[in-house]
Design an enzyme around this catalytic site. Structure first.
Site, PDB file in Angstrom:
ATOM      1  CG  HIS A 162      48.659  20.324  70.732  1.00 45.94           C
ATOM      2  ND1 HIS A 162      49.297  20.837  71.835  1.00 45.94           N
ATOM      3  CD2 HIS A 162      49.335  19.194  70.420  1.00 45.94           C
ATOM      4  CE1 HIS A 162      50.303  20.058  72.164  1.00 45.94           C
ATOM      5  NE2 HIS A 162      50.349  19.047  71.312  1.00 45.94           N
ATOM      6  CG  HIS A 183      51.611  12.475  66.154  1.00 50.35           C
ATOM      7  ND1 HIS A 183      52.811  12.637  66.809  1.00 50.35           N
ATOM      8  CD2 HIS A 183      50.793  13.437  66.648  1.00 50.35           C
ATOM      9  CE1 HIS A 183      52.719  13.648  67.675  1.00 50.35           C
ATOM     10  NE2 HIS A 183      51.497  14.141  67.589  1.00 50.35           N
ATOM     11  CG  ASP A 206      53.774  17.337  69.348  1.00 47.48           C
ATOM     12  OD1 ASP A 206      53.207  18.049  70.182  1.00 47.48           O
ATOM     13  OD2 ASP A 206      53.236  16.354  68.802  1.00 47.48           O
ATOM     14  CG  ASN A 211      49.072  15.493  76.684  1.00 48.69           C
ATOM     15  OD1 ASN A 211      48.555  16.413  77.308  1.00 48.69           O
ATOM     16  ND2 ASN A 211      50.330  15.141  76.847  1.00 48.69           N
ATOM     17  CG  ASP A 260      47.859  16.219  68.304  1.00 54.15           C
ATOM     18  OD1 ASP A 260      48.780  15.481  67.895  1.00 54.15           O
ATOM     19  OD2 ASP A 260      47.679  16.469  69.503  1.00 54.15           O
TER      20      ASP A 260
HETATM   21  O1  DOR Z   1      47.342  13.146  72.304  1.00 52.54           O
HETATM   22  C1  DOR Z   1      48.480  13.187  71.878  1.00 52.54           C
HETATM   23  N1  DOR Z   1      49.012  12.164  71.183  1.00 52.54           N
HETATM   24  N2  DOR Z   1      49.236  14.258  72.140  1.00 52.54           N
HETATM   25  C2  DOR Z   1      50.548  14.287  71.859  1.00 52.54           C
HETATM   26  O2  DOR Z   1      51.171  15.292  72.108  1.00 52.54           O
HETATM   27  C3  DOR Z   1      51.212  13.128  71.251  1.00 52.54           C
HETATM   28  C4  DOR Z   1      50.253  12.311  70.508  1.00 52.54           C
HETATM   29  C5  DOR Z   1      50.797  10.962  70.111  1.00 52.54           C
HETATM   30  O3  DOR Z   1      51.901  10.907  69.557  1.00 52.54           O
HETATM   31  O4  DOR Z   1      50.098   9.965  70.296  1.00 52.54           O
END
Ligand code: DOR
Length: 440
Positions: free
Chosen positions: A238, A66, A158, A284, A311
Site C-alpha cells: 500500500h 485482512h 503488515d 493506514n 487492503d
Molecule cells: O488501515 C489499516 N488497517 N492499515 C493497516 O495496515 C492494518 C489494517 C487493519 O488490520 O485494520
C-alpha cells in the site's frame, strides 16, 4: 462438475496480449479447466452464459486482504471474506497475518488455508508473519510456514512495519533462500506514532496529529537498500506518497527485485475526505495530498506500481463509529476495487482496461508465483471474472457480502459491475449473486 460455455464476450487477457483491447471469443469450461477459447464454439449439454457486451477476464488476485479469523469473527470470517472477494471478481486472496493469534506458525497458516478451502469460493493464500506476534524481535516460523500445506510465499508484519533494520536484513537473507517475498508495511513508528491522518496543511487546519510522508519513505528507502544488499525479493505494501513511488521507480530502473502495490482508496481519495472528521476515511497509511494521489495514478499507469491491492480491513460498527482519534484505521475494499479502478483509472484514460486488469490480476498473480491465476489459458483451471465495464451502480454497504460495512465510498456512483465469477471452474457468482456452497 458442470460444463460452461461463456458466449459473445470480449476476452481480455493481459498475460497474452498486454497492449491489446481484447477479442470477441467464446470460452468453454469443462472439468474445472478452460478447454477452449475460440471465435465461435458450438457444444451441446452446456450451461450457456451470455456475455454479450461483457468483458471476460482472468479472475482478480488480491495481495492484501485482512480476514479477521481467527480472533475477530464478529468482523469477518474466512467464509465472508471469500464471499466478498468472489462478489468483487476475485479468485485468489493473500490474507494478512495480523489475526489473533497472529499467523506466525505453520499451525495457524494451515488453519487459515484449510478454512479457505472449505469455503471454496476463492483461493486463500495466507501470508505469514515475519516476526513472532508481529513484535519485530524474534523471527516467526518462516521455514515451517513455507514448507507447510499452505506453502506460504509472502511474509510480512503488515499492520506494522519492521522497525529494526538488522531484523529486516536477517529476515531478507533467510527468505531469499526460500525464494519467498519480504513484504513491508512501510512506517517508521517513531515518526507516525499518535497520528490520525496525513501530516500537512489539512491536519494542521483540523487540529489533528499527522503522519508525515517521511514515515513511509524512510522505511521504503531502507528496505530497497536491504534488497540490494541481500538480493531478496521485496514487495512494498500500500504505497501512498509521491516520494515512495519515485523510490520504487528508481529501484526498478536499477534492476532490483522490487515490486509495489497501491490501493483504490489511495488513487481515489485525498486527505480532503477527512475534512468532516469522517472515521470511515481513517486508514493506514493515511489518505495523502492531491500530488501524492496523482503520483500513485502515474505510477500505476507507467507500471512502477505493479499491482492494485485492496487492503480490505473490516472493522465493527461499534469500533469504527467513534470519534476519529479513537476509531481504528481501515476500510473494506474487495467489493468496490474493480469499479473504482474502472471509474478512476480507466474512464479518465489513465490506464487502458487491459492495463487495469493486468494490475488487478496478472501482476499480483506473478508476485505470488501463481500459475493458475492471472491468465485464461486452455489446460489451466478456469479462474475467470465476467463483468459489465459500462454498468453504473451506487455503492450500498448494506448489500456487501463482507460482514463489515466500513467504507468511505457509501453512496458513490461507480462504473463496472461483476456479473459472474468462476473459481477453478465452479460458478461462484451468478448474475452478481454469490453462491455460498458452490464448492460442493
Ligand atoms: O488501515 C489499516 N488497517 N492499515 C493497516 O495496515 C492494518 C489494517 C487493519 O488490520 O485494520
Amino acid at each position: 462438475m458442470s460444463t460452461y460455455l461463456i458466449t459473445g464476450g470480449t476476452v481480455v487477457d493481459p498475460s497474452t496480449d498486454p497492449d491489446g483491447g481484447g477479442r470477441r471469443a467464446d470460452v468453454l469450461i469443462e472439468n474445472g479447466e478452460v478447454l477452449a477459447i475460440d471465435t465461435s464454439i458450438a457444444k451441446d449439454d452446456v450451461e450457456a452464459i451470455d456475455a454479450t457486451g461483457l468483458v471476460v477476464a482472468p479472475g482478480l488476485v488480491d495481495l492484501h486482504t485482512h480476514v479477521r479469523e481467527p480472533g475477530r469473527e464478529d468482523e469477518e470470517t474466512i467464509l465472508t471474506a471469500s464471499a466478498a472477494a468472489a462478489a468483487g471478481g476475485y479468485t485468489a486472496i493473500c490474507t494478512m497475518p495480523n489475526t489473533d493469534p497472529v499467523a506466525d506458525s505453520a499451525a495457524i497458516v494451515e488453519k487459515v488455508w484449510a478454512l479457505g478451502r472449505e469455503a471454496g469460493l476463492v483461493e486463500v493464500l495466507p501470508a505469514g508473519a515475519l516476526s513472532k506476534d508481529l513484535a519485530g524481535e524474534k523471527m516467526a516460523d518462516i521455514g515451517e510456514m513455507a514448507m507447510s500445506a499452505a506453502r506460504v510465499r509472502l511474509f510480512t508484519d503488515d499492520g506494522r512495519g519492521v522497525q529494526d533494520a538488522l531484523f529486516a536484513r536477517r529476515a531478507m537473507e533467510y527468505l531469499r533462500g526460500f525464494g519467498a517475498v519480504y513484504a513491508e508495511h512501510c512506517e517508521i513508528e517513531a515518526l507516525a506514532r499518535g497520528g490520525h491522518m496525513h501530516e500537512g496543511a489539512r491536519s494542521l487546519a483540523l487540529g489533528l496529529r499527522g503522519i508525515p510522508a517521511a514515515a513511509e519513505e524512510l522505511m521504503a528507502a531502507r528496505d530497497i537498500a536491504l534488497a540490494r544488499l541481500t538480493g531478496c525479493r521485496l514487495h512494498l505494501l500500500h504505497i501512498s506518497t509521491a516520494g515512495t513511488v519515485e523510490l520504487v521507480r528508481r529501484a526498478k530502473a536499477e534492476g532490483l527485485p522490487v515490486t509495489a502495490e497501491a490501493t483504490p482508496h489511495h488513487f481515489t481519495l485525498t486527505d480532503a475526505a477527512l475534512e468532516d472528521y469522517d472515521p470511515m476515511a481513517k486508514v493506514n497509511p493515511p489518505l495523502r495530498e492531491e500530488s501524492d494521489r496523482a503520483a500513485v495514478v502515474a505510477g500505476l499507469a507507467d507500471g512502477t506500481i505493479d499491482a492494485i491491492a485492496t487492503d480490505h480491513a473490516p472493522h465493527s460498527r461499534e469500533e469504527k463509529d467513534q470519534e476519529l482519534s479513537y476509531a481504528p484505521p481501515g476500510l473494506v475494499g474487495l467489493e468496490t476495487a474493480l469499479a473504482l479502478t474502472i471509474s478512476e483509472l480507466v474512464e479518465p484514460g489513465h490506464l487502458s482496461l487491459t492495463q487495469a486488469l493486468e494490475r488487478l490480476s496478472t501482476a499480483p498473480a506473478r508476485v505470488l508465483g501463481l500459475e493458475d491465476h492471472g491468465r485464461i489459458q486452455p489446460g489451466r483451471p478456469a479462474n475467470i471474472v465476467v463483468f459489465d465495464p459500462g454498468a453504473a451502480w451506487t455503492i450500498d454497504a448494506t448489500r456487501f457480502n463482507s460482514m463489515s460495512r466500513n467504507t468511505p465510498f457509501e453512496g458513490r456512483t461507480v462504473t463496472g459491475r461483476v456479473a459472474h465469477t468462476f473459481f477453478n471452474g465452479r460458478h461462484t457468482v451468478v448474475d452478481g449473486v454469490v453462491r455460498v456452497g458452490a464448492a460442493v
